[in-house]
Design a protein around this motif. Sequence first.
Motif, PDB file in Angstrom:
ATOM      1  N   LYS A  27       0.847  -1.198   0.000  1.00 52.81           N
ATOM      2  CA  LYS A  27       0.000   0.000   0.000  1.00 52.81           C
ATOM      3  C   LYS A  27       0.881   1.246   0.000  1.00 52.81           C
ATOM      4  CE  LYS A  27      -3.897  -2.034   2.567  1.00 52.81           C
ATOM      5  NZ  LYS A  27      -4.750  -1.916   3.773  1.00 52.81           N
ATOM      6  N   GLU A  28       0.327   2.353  -0.476  1.00 56.87           N
ATOM      7  CA  GLU A  28       0.958   3.651  -0.369  1.00 56.87           C
ATOM      8  C   GLU A  28       0.159   4.467   0.637  1.00 56.87           C
ATOM      9  OE1 GLU A  28       3.748   4.184  -1.668  1.00 56.87           O
ATOM     10  OE2 GLU A  28       3.857   2.554  -3.118  1.00 56.87           O
ATOM     11  N   VAL A  29       0.658   5.647   0.974  1.00 59.67           N
ATOM     12  CA  VAL A  29      -0.023   6.412   2.023  1.00 59.67           C
ATOM     13  C   VAL A  29      -0.128   7.889   1.643  1.00 59.67           C
ATOM     14  CG1 VAL A  29       2.138   6.745   3.297  1.00 59.67           C
ATOM     15  CG2 VAL A  29      -0.031   6.912   4.512  1.00 59.67           C
ATOM     16  N   VAL A  30      -1.267   8.480   1.987  1.00 58.14           N
ATOM     17  CA  VAL A  30      -1.526   9.904   1.806  1.00 58.14           C
ATOM     18  C   VAL A  30      -1.610  10.541   3.192  1.00 58.14           C
ATOM     19  CG1 VAL A  30      -3.174  11.635   0.987  1.00 58.14           C
ATOM     20  CG2 VAL A  30      -2.781   9.548  -0.346  1.00 58.14           C
ATOM     21  N   PHE A  31      -0.922  11.693   3.353  1.00 58.98           N
ATOM     22  CA  PHE A  31      -1.008  12.454   4.602  1.00 58.98           C
ATOM     23  C   PHE A  31      -1.719  13.774   4.304  1.00 58.98           C
ATOM     24  CE2 PHE A  31       3.005  10.048   4.746  1.00 58.98           C
ATOM     25  CZ  PHE A  31       2.838   9.319   5.909  1.00 58.98           C
ATOM     26  N   PHE A  32      -2.626  14.174   5.174  1.00 59.79           N
ATOM     27  CA  PHE A  32      -3.201  15.505   5.008  1.00 59.79           C
ATOM     28  C   PHE A  32      -3.545  16.112   6.359  1.00 59.79           C
ATOM     29  CE2 PHE A  32      -7.059  12.821   4.645  1.00 59.79           C
ATOM     30  CZ  PHE A  32      -7.995  13.500   5.419  1.00 59.79           C
ATOM     31  N   GLU A  33      -3.591  17.449   6.363  1.00 60.26           N
ATOM     32  CA  GLU A  33      -3.893  18.212   7.578  1.00 60.26           C
ATOM     33  C   GLU A  33      -4.847  19.342   7.223  1.00 60.26           C
ATOM     34  OE1 GLU A  33      -1.800  21.256  10.815  1.00 60.26           O
ATOM     35  OE2 GLU A  33      -0.644  20.483   9.124  1.00 60.26           O
ATOM     36  N   ARG A  34      -5.823  19.570   8.069  1.00 56.45           N
ATOM     37  CA  ARG A  34      -6.744  20.702   7.910  1.00 56.45           C
ATOM     38  C   ARG A  34      -6.656  21.573   9.153  1.00 56.45           C
ATOM     39  NH1 ARG A  34     -11.656  20.845  10.133  1.00 56.45           N
ATOM     40  NH2 ARG A  34     -11.860  18.579  10.117  1.00 56.45           N
ATOM     41  N   GLN A  52     -14.891  18.317   5.231  1.00 56.39           N
ATOM     42  CA  GLN A  52     -14.656  16.895   4.974  1.00 56.39           C
ATOM     43  C   GLN A  52     -13.920  16.679   3.649  1.00 56.39           C
ATOM     44  OE1 GLN A  52     -15.203  14.572   7.046  1.00 56.39           O
ATOM     45  NE2 GLN A  52     -16.733  15.299   8.492  1.00 56.39           N
ATOM     46  N   PHE A  53     -13.320  17.740   3.077  1.00 55.21           N
ATOM     47  CA  PHE A  53     -12.739  17.631   1.742  1.00 55.21           C
ATOM     48  C   PHE A  53     -11.724  16.491   1.626  1.00 55.21           C
ATOM     49  CE2 PHE A  53      -9.151  18.532  -1.080  1.00 55.21           C
ATOM     50  CZ  PHE A  53      -9.806  18.507  -2.298  1.00 55.21           C
ATOM     51  N   GLY A  54     -10.815  16.377   2.576  1.00 54.75           N
ATOM     52  CA  GLY A  54      -9.781  15.339   2.494  1.00 54.75           C
ATOM     53  C   GLY A  54     -10.369  13.951   2.396  1.00 54.75           C
ATOM     54  N   ARG A  55     -11.331  13.661   3.250  1.00 57.69           N
ATOM     55  CA  ARG A  55     -11.988  12.350   3.224  1.00 57.69           C
ATOM     56  C   ARG A  55     -12.788  12.161   1.940  1.00 57.69           C
ATOM     57  NH1 ARG A  55     -12.993   9.615   8.596  1.00 57.69           N
ATOM     58  NH2 ARG A  55     -14.571   8.520   7.379  1.00 57.69           N
ATOM     59  N   GLU A  56     -13.530  13.208   1.559  1.00 59.09           N
ATOM     60  CA  GLU A  56     -14.361  13.100   0.362  1.00 59.09           C
ATOM     61  C   GLU A  56     -13.514  12.837  -0.882  1.00 59.09           C
ATOM     62  OE1 GLU A  56     -16.418  16.793   0.392  1.00 59.09           O
ATOM     63  OE2 GLU A  56     -17.973  16.132   1.794  1.00 59.09           O
ATOM     64  N   ALA A  57     -12.339  13.491  -0.959  1.00 59.71           N
ATOM     65  CA  ALA A  57     -11.471  13.320  -2.120  1.00 59.71           C
ATOM     66  C   ALA A  57     -10.935  11.897  -2.201  1.00 59.71           C
ATOM     67  CB  ALA A  57     -10.315  14.321  -2.063  1.00 59.71           C
ATOM     68  N   LEU A  58     -10.522  11.353  -1.057  1.00 59.17           N
ATOM     69  CA  LEU A  58      -9.964  10.000  -1.063  1.00 59.17           C
ATOM     70  C   LEU A  58     -11.057   8.923  -1.157  1.00 59.17           C
ATOM     71  CD1 LEU A  58      -7.084  10.370   1.559  1.00 59.17           C
ATOM     72  CD2 LEU A  58      -6.980  10.527  -0.931  1.00 59.17           C
ATOM     73  N   ALA A  59     -12.296   9.299  -0.863  1.00 57.74           N
ATOM     74  CA  ALA A  59     -13.408   8.346  -0.966  1.00 57.74           C
ATOM     75  C   ALA A  59     -14.001   8.291  -2.367  1.00 57.74           C
ATOM     76  CB  ALA A  59     -14.497   8.714   0.041  1.00 57.74           C
ATOM     77  N   GLN A  71     -15.062  21.801  -6.335  1.00 57.20           N
ATOM     78  CA  GLN A  71     -15.563  22.396  -5.094  1.00 57.20           C
ATOM     79  C   GLN A  71     -15.277  23.909  -5.037  1.00 57.20           C
ATOM     80  OE1 GLN A  71     -17.207  20.378  -2.558  1.00 57.20           O
ATOM     81  NE2 GLN A  71     -17.239  19.135  -4.436  1.00 57.20           N
ATOM     82  N   ASN A  72     -14.865  24.447  -6.193  1.00 54.92           N
ATOM     83  CA  ASN A  72     -14.655  25.893  -6.358  1.00 54.92           C
ATOM     84  C   ASN A  72     -13.434  26.439  -5.621  1.00 54.92           C
ATOM     85  OD1 ASN A  72     -17.031  26.225  -7.982  1.00 54.92           O
ATOM     86  ND2 ASN A  72     -18.236  26.087  -6.091  1.00 54.92           N
TER      87      ASN A  72
END
Length: 526
Positions: free
Chosen positions: A392-399, A477-484, A432-433
């Motif tokens: 697997k690979e991994v994505v990191f994000f922070e809001r 919820q952008f980070g989750r929505e993008a990866l989903a 998402q503008n």
Amino acid sequence: MTESLKILVCGDVRGEFKTLFNRVDVVNRKTGPYAMLLSVGEFFNPHDDSEWQEVLSALIKVPVPTYVLGPTMPENKKYITDISGCELTQNITYLGRRGVYTFSSGLTVAYLGGLEKGSDNVSDPDVRFASADVDKVRLPFTSNKDFKGVDILLTSQWPSGVEKYGNNVEEHSDVCCSSLVSQLALSLKPRYHFSGFGGTSYERPPYRNHRVLQGSAEHVTRFIALANVGNKEKQKYLYAFSITPLKFVDAVELKKQPKDVTECPYTVDASLFKSETSEVEEKVQQFFYDQKSLENRKRRDNTGHERPQKKSAQPSGPCWFCLGSPEVEKHLVISVGEHCYLALAKGGLTPDHCLIIPIAHHQSTTSAPDDILTEIETFKSSLRKYFSSVRKEVVFFERNYKTRHLQIQVVPIPRTVCQDLVDSVVNFAVSQNFELAQIPQFSDLKQIVPGMAPYFYIEFPDGEKFLYRIKQGFPIQFGREALALPSVLNMPDRADWRNCKSTKEEEIQMVAEFRGGFKKFDITLR
């Protein structure tokens, strides 16, 4: 190729804001628009703040975004609210004591404010720098084998020996020169190096960043010193030029050698760094690998006496992520380091979706101290290795928006979806503008995002990094929505964590399974 940027640079302003900004306005109207104004040397006047008050009240207009170095005298610290970097007023940003500022255009600007310690009787570290400060700017780059150089280096002091092989300086004082600045320029290989403080203008012929017949050709460096703004001698204090960020310049074009190029005037002087570097390395070794008794570990000063620990920032109310808080669901904790811990995400996108979280209360990456950021990067490295072992690979994000405690989201994804991953997320942002701006691999968020400004940051498996400076209406919820998305994890029904609840028993089982697989990669168990 990216369009070139038009940039202005000025010498010591010393409170002559009306003269400076009137001149900048004229130049900007005639030959602009200019992307920015960079100021080297002393920006403020310690004895007269009348024109600065006019700037603050907008009686004196600032026509282009302006970036300034730190003060060279303690008296001018009064103008700065945060010595590590801050916005002074609209369109004027204080960069900080030292660091690298990477603009959204990809332009990299390294900077070192103040004067070298020992050049006079002043010892205030906010206005005097030592070899450790220079190391903090140069080492993150020089340790990277792919590093080519920075676009611009800004220093108040001149580099010692800069005239060697070049033209003579008409008026010159050794007080305005620094050997450490010479070593910084030698390490960073800036395409342009600007200095002030000397009170005179000087443009040196470009010099090589390689030795003839001893290595492959590299780009040249142009050193330019600027006089004080409004000086009576009418010496040049404002310099205009165009530059395309290094990362976008064709290699052949970049390495072209002008006819008047000279040898590099500087030579490596390791003695300037040896003692402090050895001390830092020794502390790092003890800091990370002496895990025998974390509770009894104490920081000590140079005399060997115990030094009081700095108090961490405290939340204004209950925090769900401070490890010592009763609100924390401790059964979700996977691993605990010295400054950070790893926990299973509540309602994660996947069973192995986890979080890297500071133990103490810190709101964001841009407000967290260096020891925490270092341990976060160490956790990231271990997690990459772990997920790689299970293909697997991994994505990191922070809001940093509508949240009170720093959380680095860690979402593993199958390798089969990586090819179009970046495009999927970037295009989803457009839908998402808003637009994610790509930032260079070695960017420092503290230098890109001022103060506590809100932002969204994401780091992809291939090392690409993107940032968005959040404005009103950002979808939290952008980070989750993008990866989903169907093109990524294909689980749009799990975009909202509240739709992904598990029982406590299920969470305990997921933590146990994660901990078992992660065990041989866990930095806290070594």
